[in-house]
Design an enzyme around this catalytic site. Structure first.
Site, mmCIF file in Angstrom:
data_model
loop_
_atom_site.group_PDB
_atom_site.id
_atom_site.type_symbol
_atom_site.label_atom_id
_atom_site.label_comp_id
_atom_site.label_asym_id
_atom_site.label_seq_id
_atom_site.Cartn_x
_atom_site.Cartn_y
_atom_site.Cartn_z
ATOM 1 N N THR A 293 12.790 25.619 6.753
ATOM 2 C CA THR A 293 11.641 25.072 7.477
ATOM 3 C C THR A 293 12.053 24.463 8.810
ATOM 4 O O THR A 293 11.283 24.467 9.765
ATOM 5 C CB THR A 293 10.955 24.003 6.598
ATOM 6 N N TYR B 55 3.292 28.362 7.118
ATOM 7 C CA TYR B 55 4.298 28.647 8.138
ATOM 8 C C TYR B 55 5.331 29.605 7.587
ATOM 9 O O TYR B 55 5.387 29.851 6.389
ATOM 10 C CB TYR B 55 4.975 27.351 8.604
ATOM 11 N N SER C 184 15.210 29.135 1.997
ATOM 12 C CA SER C 184 16.339 28.942 1.065
ATOM 13 C C SER C 184 16.019 29.384 -0.365
ATOM 14 O O SER C 184 16.903 29.430 -1.210
ATOM 15 C CB SER C 184 16.847 27.513 1.115
ATOM 16 N N THR D 210 15.149 23.352 2.440
ATOM 17 C CA THR D 210 15.343 22.226 1.518
ATOM 18 C C THR D 210 15.251 22.630 0.041
ATOM 19 O O THR D 210 15.747 21.914 -0.824
ATOM 20 C CB THR D 210 14.329 21.103 1.803
ATOM 21 N N ASP D 211 14.616 23.770 -0.248
ATOM 22 C CA ASP D 211 14.368 24.136 -1.657
ATOM 23 C C ASP D 211 15.657 24.226 -2.475
ATOM 24 O O ASP D 211 15.696 23.790 -3.627
ATOM 25 C CB ASP D 211 13.638 25.489 -1.745
ATOM 26 N N LYS E 216 16.176 17.373 -4.646
ATOM 27 C CA LYS E 216 14.850 17.425 -4.020
ATOM 28 C C LYS E 216 13.835 17.040 -5.088
ATOM 29 O O LYS E 216 13.805 17.650 -6.158
ATOM 30 C CB LYS E 216 14.571 18.833 -3.484
ATOM 31 N N GLU F 194 22.550 14.494 -30.403
ATOM 32 C CA GLU F 194 21.778 15.148 -31.474
ATOM 33 C C GLU F 194 22.345 16.521 -31.813
ATOM 34 O O GLU F 194 22.104 17.053 -32.889
ATOM 35 C CB GLU F 194 20.318 15.300 -31.041
HETATM 36 N N1 GLU Z 1 10.993 27.317 1.114
HETATM 37 C C1 GLU Z 1 11.512 26.804 2.329
HETATM 38 C C2 GLU Z 1 13.031 26.707 2.293
HETATM 39 O O1 GLU Z 1 13.620 26.164 1.398
HETATM 40 C C3 GLU Z 1 10.814 25.579 2.619
HETATM 41 C C4 GLU Z 1 11.460 24.327 2.291
HETATM 42 C C5 GLU Z 1 12.104 23.677 3.473
HETATM 43 O O2 GLU Z 1 12.959 24.213 4.155
HETATM 44 O O3 GLU Z 1 11.731 22.539 3.679
HETATM 45 O O4 GLU Z 1 13.652 27.226 3.173
#
Ligand code: GLU
Length: 352
Positions: free
Chosen positions: A36, A49, A82, A114-115, A187, A309
Protein backbone atom coordinates in the site's frame (compact mmCIF):
# COMPACT_ATOMS: atom_id res chain seq x y z
CA UNK A 1 49.47 35.24 5.70
CA UNK A 2 48.03 35.93 9.19
CA UNK A 3 44.65 36.43 7.61
CA UNK A 4 44.85 33.04 5.77
CA UNK A 5 45.80 31.08 8.94
CA UNK A 6 43.06 32.88 10.87
CA UNK A 7 40.54 32.02 8.13
CA UNK A 8 41.52 28.30 8.13
CA UNK A 9 41.29 28.18 11.95
CA UNK A 10 37.83 29.81 11.92
CA UNK A 11 36.65 27.41 9.21
CA UNK A 12 37.76 24.39 11.26
CA UNK A 13 35.93 25.78 14.31
CA UNK A 14 32.71 26.39 12.38
CA UNK A 15 32.90 22.93 10.75
CA UNK A 16 33.53 21.19 14.08
CA UNK A 17 30.79 23.08 15.92
CA UNK A 18 28.27 22.21 13.20
CA UNK A 19 28.68 18.56 14.22
CA UNK A 20 29.74 17.34 10.78
CA UNK A 21 33.27 16.60 11.92
CA UNK A 22 31.96 13.98 14.38
CA UNK A 23 29.00 12.54 12.45
CA UNK A 24 29.42 10.44 9.38
CA UNK A 25 26.51 10.51 6.95
CA UNK A 26 25.12 6.97 6.78
CA UNK A 27 24.45 5.15 3.52
CA UNK A 28 21.02 3.55 3.47
CA UNK A 29 19.80 1.37 0.63
CA UNK A 30 16.04 1.06 0.10
CA UNK A 31 14.71 -2.20 -1.35
CA UNK A 32 11.13 -1.81 -2.55
CA UNK A 33 8.69 -4.73 -2.79
CA UNK A 34 5.31 -2.95 -3.29
CA UNK A 35 2.38 -2.81 -0.89
CA UNK A 36 0.00 0.00 0.00
CA UNK A 37 2.91 2.37 0.63
CA UNK A 38 3.39 2.24 -3.16
CA UNK A 39 -0.36 2.06 -3.82
CA UNK A 40 -2.63 4.49 -5.67
CA UNK A 41 -6.38 5.01 -5.61
CA UNK A 42 -8.15 4.57 -8.93
CA UNK A 43 -9.84 7.97 -8.44
CA UNK A 44 -9.19 10.67 -5.83
CA UNK A 45 -11.44 10.18 -2.82
CA UNK A 46 -12.18 6.56 -3.72
CA UNK A 47 -11.88 3.86 -1.09
CA UNK A 48 -10.38 1.10 -3.27
CA UNK A 49 -6.76 1.16 -4.48
CA UNK A 50 -4.08 -0.94 -6.17
CA UNK A 51 -0.96 -1.95 -4.23
CA UNK A 52 2.48 -1.59 -5.82
CA UNK A 53 1.76 1.21 -8.31
CA UNK A 54 4.61 3.63 -7.53
CA UNK A 55 8.31 2.85 -7.98
CA UNK A 56 11.07 3.23 -5.39
CA UNK A 57 12.25 6.55 -6.89
CA UNK A 58 8.71 8.00 -6.47
CA UNK A 59 8.62 6.86 -2.83
CA UNK A 60 11.96 8.51 -2.03
CA UNK A 61 11.03 11.73 -3.88
CA UNK A 62 7.75 11.99 -1.94
CA UNK A 63 9.45 12.43 1.47
CA UNK A 64 10.75 15.94 2.20
CA UNK A 65 14.18 16.21 3.88
CA UNK A 66 14.80 12.46 3.98
CA UNK A 67 18.11 13.00 2.17
CA UNK A 68 19.32 14.93 5.27
CA UNK A 69 19.12 11.73 7.33
CA UNK A 70 21.32 9.59 5.09
CA UNK A 71 22.74 9.17 1.61
CA UNK A 72 19.99 7.20 -0.09
CA UNK A 73 19.87 4.73 -2.93
CA UNK A 74 16.97 2.56 -4.07
CA UNK A 75 16.21 -0.63 -5.91
CA UNK A 76 13.00 -2.42 -6.93
CA UNK A 77 12.99 -6.10 -5.88
CA UNK A 78 9.27 -6.69 -6.58
CA UNK A 79 6.12 -4.57 -6.87
CA UNK A 80 3.33 -6.67 -5.39
CA UNK A 81 0.64 -6.58 -2.75
CA UNK A 82 2.15 -8.58 0.10
CA UNK A 83 -0.69 -11.14 -0.07
CA UNK A 84 1.29 -12.35 -3.13
CA UNK A 85 4.58 -12.62 -1.20
CA UNK A 86 6.19 -15.98 -1.93
CA UNK A 87 9.19 -18.13 -1.02
CA UNK A 88 10.81 -17.09 -4.34
CA UNK A 89 10.61 -13.36 -3.50
CA UNK A 90 11.80 -14.04 0.08
CA UNK A 91 14.88 -15.89 -1.15
CA UNK A 92 15.65 -13.17 -3.72
CA UNK A 93 15.17 -10.46 -1.10
CA UNK A 94 17.33 -12.23 1.50
CA UNK A 95 20.12 -12.66 -1.05
CA UNK A 96 20.00 -8.95 -1.95
CA UNK A 97 19.91 -7.83 1.70
CA UNK A 98 22.98 -9.96 2.47
CA UNK A 99 24.82 -8.63 -0.60
CA UNK A 100 23.99 -4.99 0.16
CA UNK A 101 25.03 -5.31 3.82
CA UNK A 102 28.36 -6.84 2.79
CA UNK A 103 29.06 -3.63 0.80
CA UNK A 104 29.69 -0.19 2.35
CA UNK A 105 25.94 0.34 3.02
CA UNK A 106 25.24 1.08 6.69
CA UNK A 107 21.71 -0.28 6.68
CA UNK A 108 18.75 -1.43 4.61
CA UNK A 109 15.12 -0.28 4.53
CA UNK A 110 12.55 -2.56 2.88
CA UNK A 111 9.20 -1.14 1.78
CA UNK A 112 6.55 -3.87 2.04
CA UNK A 113 2.81 -4.45 2.16
CA UNK A 114 1.52 -4.75 5.69
CA UNK A 115 -0.52 -7.97 5.29
CA UNK A 116 2.48 -10.33 5.46
CA UNK A 117 5.12 -7.88 6.71
CA UNK A 118 5.56 -9.77 9.99
CA UNK A 119 6.37 -12.99 8.10
CA UNK A 120 8.97 -11.41 5.81
CA UNK A 121 10.49 -9.56 8.76
CA UNK A 122 10.79 -12.80 10.77
CA UNK A 123 12.21 -14.72 7.79
CA UNK A 124 14.91 -12.04 7.33
CA UNK A 125 15.49 -11.99 11.10
CA UNK A 126 16.63 -15.61 10.75
CA UNK A 127 18.61 -15.48 7.48
CA UNK A 128 20.34 -12.06 7.38
CA UNK A 129 24.04 -12.44 8.14
CA UNK A 130 24.89 -9.00 9.49
CA UNK A 131 24.56 -6.85 12.60
CA UNK A 132 23.71 -3.77 10.51
CA UNK A 133 20.14 -2.42 10.75
CA UNK A 134 17.41 -3.91 8.55
CA UNK A 135 14.06 -2.10 8.79
CA UNK A 136 10.73 -3.00 7.18
CA UNK A 137 8.17 -0.28 6.60
CA UNK A 138 4.79 0.09 4.96
CA UNK A 139 1.63 2.12 5.23
CA UNK A 140 -2.04 1.53 5.81
CA UNK A 141 -3.21 4.29 3.47
CA UNK A 142 -2.22 4.48 -0.19
CA UNK A 143 0.15 7.19 -1.38
CA UNK A 144 -2.74 9.17 -2.94
CA UNK A 145 -4.99 9.15 0.17
CA UNK A 146 -5.79 12.12 2.40
CA UNK A 147 -3.28 11.93 5.29
CA UNK A 148 -1.23 9.15 3.67
CA UNK A 149 0.93 7.59 6.39
CA UNK A 150 3.61 6.25 4.02
CA UNK A 151 5.94 9.29 3.79
CA UNK A 152 6.13 9.76 7.59
CA UNK A 153 6.68 6.05 8.12
CA UNK A 154 9.42 5.93 5.47
CA UNK A 155 11.16 8.97 6.98
CA UNK A 156 11.15 7.24 10.37
CA UNK A 157 12.35 3.93 8.90
CA UNK A 158 15.36 5.64 7.30
CA UNK A 159 16.09 7.42 10.60
CA UNK A 160 16.03 4.06 12.42
CA UNK A 161 18.22 2.34 9.80
CA UNK A 162 20.73 5.20 10.08
CA UNK A 163 20.77 5.05 13.88
CA UNK A 164 23.75 3.31 15.56
CA UNK A 165 21.26 2.18 18.25
CA UNK A 166 19.52 -0.08 15.71
CA UNK A 167 22.58 -2.32 15.30
CA UNK A 168 22.40 -5.85 16.74
CA UNK A 169 18.64 -5.60 17.43
CA UNK A 170 17.72 -7.93 14.58
CA UNK A 171 15.23 -7.04 11.88
CA UNK A 172 12.87 -4.23 12.87
CA UNK A 173 9.46 -3.01 11.73
CA UNK A 174 8.73 0.74 11.82
CA UNK A 175 5.07 1.83 11.58
CA UNK A 176 2.96 4.57 13.12
CA UNK A 177 5.73 6.10 15.29
CA UNK A 178 6.69 2.72 16.81
CA UNK A 179 9.64 0.39 16.36
CA UNK A 180 8.98 -3.35 16.72
CA UNK A 181 11.07 -6.49 16.72
CA UNK A 182 10.42 -8.89 13.83
CA UNK A 183 9.81 -11.89 16.10
CA UNK A 184 7.27 -10.10 18.29
CA UNK A 185 5.26 -7.87 15.95
CA UNK A 186 1.79 -8.72 14.57
CA UNK A 187 -0.71 -6.93 12.34
CA UNK A 188 -3.85 -6.72 14.48
CA UNK A 189 -6.33 -4.43 12.74
CA UNK A 190 -7.60 -4.67 9.16
CA UNK A 191 -7.47 -0.97 8.25
CA UNK A 192 -6.41 1.25 11.17
CA UNK A 193 -3.00 2.99 11.02
CA UNK A 194 -2.39 1.74 14.57
CA UNK A 195 -2.38 -1.88 13.43
CA UNK A 196 1.05 -3.18 14.48
CA UNK A 197 1.58 -4.35 18.05
CA UNK A 198 3.94 -6.68 19.86
CA UNK A 199 1.32 -8.12 22.21
CA UNK A 200 3.64 -10.23 24.38
CA UNK A 201 6.64 -7.90 24.64
CA UNK A 202 5.68 -4.36 23.66
CA UNK A 203 7.56 -2.17 21.20
CA UNK A 204 11.35 -2.00 20.80
CA UNK A 205 11.16 1.80 20.85
CA UNK A 206 9.28 4.93 19.85
CA UNK A 207 10.12 7.33 17.04
CA UNK A 208 8.77 10.78 16.38
CA UNK A 209 9.85 12.60 13.19
CA UNK A 210 13.19 10.83 13.29
CA UNK A 211 13.79 11.19 17.07
CA UNK A 212 14.22 7.76 18.63
CA UNK A 213 13.74 6.40 22.15
CA UNK A 214 15.04 2.81 22.39
CA UNK A 215 13.75 0.25 24.91
CA UNK A 216 15.39 -2.98 26.08
CA UNK A 217 15.86 -5.67 23.48
CA UNK A 218 15.22 -9.40 23.88
CA UNK A 219 17.96 -11.95 24.39
CA UNK A 220 16.63 -14.29 21.67
CA UNK A 221 19.02 -15.15 18.83
CA UNK A 222 18.68 -13.53 15.39
CA UNK A 223 20.54 -12.43 12.23
CA UNK A 224 24.28 -13.15 12.59
CA UNK A 225 23.53 -15.23 15.72
CA UNK A 226 21.10 -17.49 13.83
CA UNK A 227 22.10 -20.90 12.47
CA UNK A 228 20.27 -19.93 9.24
CA UNK A 229 22.27 -16.69 8.73
CA UNK A 230 23.44 -16.44 5.13
CA UNK A 231 21.45 -19.53 4.08
CA UNK A 232 20.40 -19.38 0.45
CA UNK A 233 18.51 -22.59 -0.39
CA UNK A 234 17.03 -22.88 -3.90
CA UNK A 235 13.56 -23.42 -2.42
CA UNK A 236 11.84 -23.90 0.93
CA UNK A 237 9.84 -26.92 2.06
CA UNK A 238 6.06 -26.61 2.06
CA UNK A 239 4.46 -26.03 5.46
CA UNK A 240 0.69 -25.46 5.70
CA UNK A 241 -1.44 -23.90 8.42
CA UNK A 242 -4.68 -25.62 9.43
CA UNK A 243 -7.19 -23.59 11.42
CA UNK A 244 -8.83 -25.39 14.34
CA UNK A 245 -12.49 -24.87 15.27
CA UNK A 246 -15.44 -26.79 16.65
CA UNK A 247 -16.30 -29.79 14.46
CA UNK A 248 -12.84 -29.53 12.81
CA UNK A 249 -12.39 -31.72 9.69
CA UNK A 250 -9.23 -33.84 10.08
CA UNK A 251 -9.18 -34.84 6.39
CA UNK A 252 -7.74 -31.38 5.53
CA UNK A 253 -4.55 -32.48 7.32
CA UNK A 254 -4.22 -35.61 5.18
CA UNK A 255 -4.96 -33.62 2.05
CA UNK A 256 -2.19 -31.08 2.86
CA UNK A 257 0.33 -33.89 3.39
CA UNK A 258 -0.77 -35.66 0.17
CA UNK A 259 -0.23 -32.32 -1.64
CA UNK A 260 3.38 -32.17 -0.42
CA UNK A 261 3.37 -30.51 3.01
CA UNK A 262 6.39 -31.57 5.08
CA UNK A 263 5.12 -29.67 8.08
CA UNK A 264 1.73 -28.68 9.52
CA UNK A 265 1.12 -25.77 11.85
CA UNK A 266 -2.20 -25.99 13.65
CA UNK A 267 -3.74 -22.63 14.54
CA UNK A 268 -5.23 -24.32 17.56
CA UNK A 269 -8.10 -23.37 19.80
CA UNK A 270 -7.00 -22.11 23.23
CA UNK A 271 -3.57 -23.40 24.22
CA UNK A 272 -2.92 -25.01 20.81
CA UNK A 273 -5.74 -27.55 21.09
CA UNK A 274 -7.68 -29.43 18.39
CA UNK A 275 -10.18 -32.28 18.35
CA UNK A 276 -9.16 -35.86 19.07
CA UNK A 277 -9.55 -36.98 15.44
CA UNK A 278 -7.02 -34.33 14.30
CA UNK A 279 -4.60 -35.23 17.10
CA UNK A 280 -4.76 -38.92 16.15
CA UNK A 281 -4.06 -38.25 12.45
CA UNK A 282 -1.21 -35.84 13.19
CA UNK A 283 0.43 -38.28 15.61
CA UNK A 284 0.15 -41.08 13.03
CA UNK A 285 1.65 -38.89 10.24
CA UNK A 286 4.44 -37.74 12.54
CA UNK A 287 5.40 -41.34 13.43
CA UNK A 288 4.89 -42.78 9.92
CA UNK A 289 6.05 -39.95 7.59
CA UNK A 290 8.22 -37.83 9.91
CA UNK A 291 5.74 -34.94 9.49
CA UNK A 292 6.76 -31.87 11.50
CA UNK A 293 3.78 -30.86 13.64
CA UNK A 294 3.65 -27.47 15.35
CA UNK A 295 0.88 -26.60 17.78
CA UNK A 296 0.24 -22.84 17.69
CA UNK A 297 -2.90 -20.90 18.60
CA UNK A 298 -5.55 -18.84 16.82
CA UNK A 299 -5.70 -16.55 19.89
CA UNK A 300 -3.95 -13.17 19.71
CA UNK A 301 -2.08 -13.47 23.03
CA UNK A 302 -0.57 -16.06 25.34
CA UNK A 303 1.99 -18.83 25.00
CA UNK A 304 1.38 -22.35 23.70
CA UNK A 305 2.76 -24.55 26.47
CA UNK A 306 4.36 -27.97 25.99
CA UNK A 307 2.65 -31.04 27.44
CA UNK A 308 -0.26 -29.08 28.87
CA UNK A 309 -3.46 -30.74 27.59
CA UNK A 310 -1.64 -32.52 24.74
CA UNK A 311 1.18 -35.01 25.45
CA UNK A 312 3.73 -33.49 23.03
CA UNK A 313 6.50 -35.83 24.23
CA UNK A 314 4.47 -38.91 23.32
CA UNK A 315 3.01 -37.50 20.08
CA UNK A 316 6.28 -36.00 18.79
CA UNK A 317 4.83 -32.48 18.47
CA UNK A 318 6.40 -29.03 18.86
CA UNK A 319 4.71 -26.32 20.96
CA UNK A 320 5.02 -22.87 19.36
CA UNK A 321 5.53 -20.87 22.60
CA UNK A 322 5.30 -17.18 21.65
CA UNK A 323 4.92 -17.69 17.91
CA UNK A 324 1.60 -17.22 16.16
CA UNK A 325 0.75 -19.60 13.28
CA UNK A 326 2.28 -17.36 10.57
CA UNK A 327 5.59 -16.96 12.41
CA UNK A 328 5.59 -20.66 13.36
CA UNK A 329 5.28 -21.54 9.68
CA UNK A 330 8.34 -19.41 8.78
CA UNK A 331 10.51 -21.04 11.44
CA UNK A 332 9.22 -24.52 10.54
CA UNK A 333 10.17 -23.97 6.88
CA UNK A 334 13.71 -22.98 7.80
CA UNK A 335 13.99 -25.72 10.44
CA UNK A 336 13.05 -28.33 7.84
CA UNK A 337 16.04 -27.31 5.70
CA UNK A 338 18.12 -28.86 8.52
CA UNK A 339 16.03 -31.39 10.44
CA UNK A 340 12.53 -32.73 11.09
CA UNK A 341 13.45 -34.03 14.57
CA UNK A 342 10.80 -32.49 16.85
CA UNK A 343 13.22 -32.21 19.80
CA UNK A 344 15.69 -30.18 17.74
CA UNK A 345 12.92 -28.04 16.23
CA UNK A 346 11.49 -27.40 19.72
CA UNK A 347 14.91 -26.06 20.74
CA UNK A 348 14.80 -23.68 17.76
CA UNK A 349 11.38 -22.41 18.83
CA UNK A 350 12.87 -21.60 22.24
CA UNK A 351 16.13 -20.11 20.89
CA UNK A 352 14.73 -17.67 18.30
N1 GLU B 1 -2.82 -6.11 0.77
C1 GLU B 1 -1.91 -5.03 0.75
C2 GLU B 1 -0.49 -5.49 1.07
O1 GLU B 1 -0.23 -6.16 2.03
C3 GLU B 1 -2.44 -4.00 1.61
C4 GLU B 1 -1.91 -3.89 2.95
C5 GLU B 1 -0.89 -2.80 3.09
O2 GLU B 1 0.13 -2.76 2.43
O3 GLU B 1 -1.15 -1.99 3.95
O4 GLU B 1 0.38 -5.19 0.30
Amino acid sequence: MKLTIGYIFMSILIFASSGFAAEKKMKIHILATGGTIAGAQMKAGEYGYKSGTFKVEDLIAAVPNMGDLATLSGEQVANIGSQDMSDEVWLKLAKRVNEVLKSDADGVVITHGTDTMEETAFFLNLVVKSDKPVVLVGSMRPATAISADGPGNLYNAVAVAASPGAKKRGVLVVMNDEIHQARAVEKMNTTNVETFHSPERGPEGYINTGKIAWFETSSKKHTSGSEFAGASPKSLPRVDIIYAHSNMSPDLIESAVKSGAKGIVVAGVGDGNMNQASLTILERLQKKNGLLVIRSTRLPTGLVLRNNEVDDDKAGFVASGEFNPAKSRVLAQLALTKTSDPKKVQEMFEKY
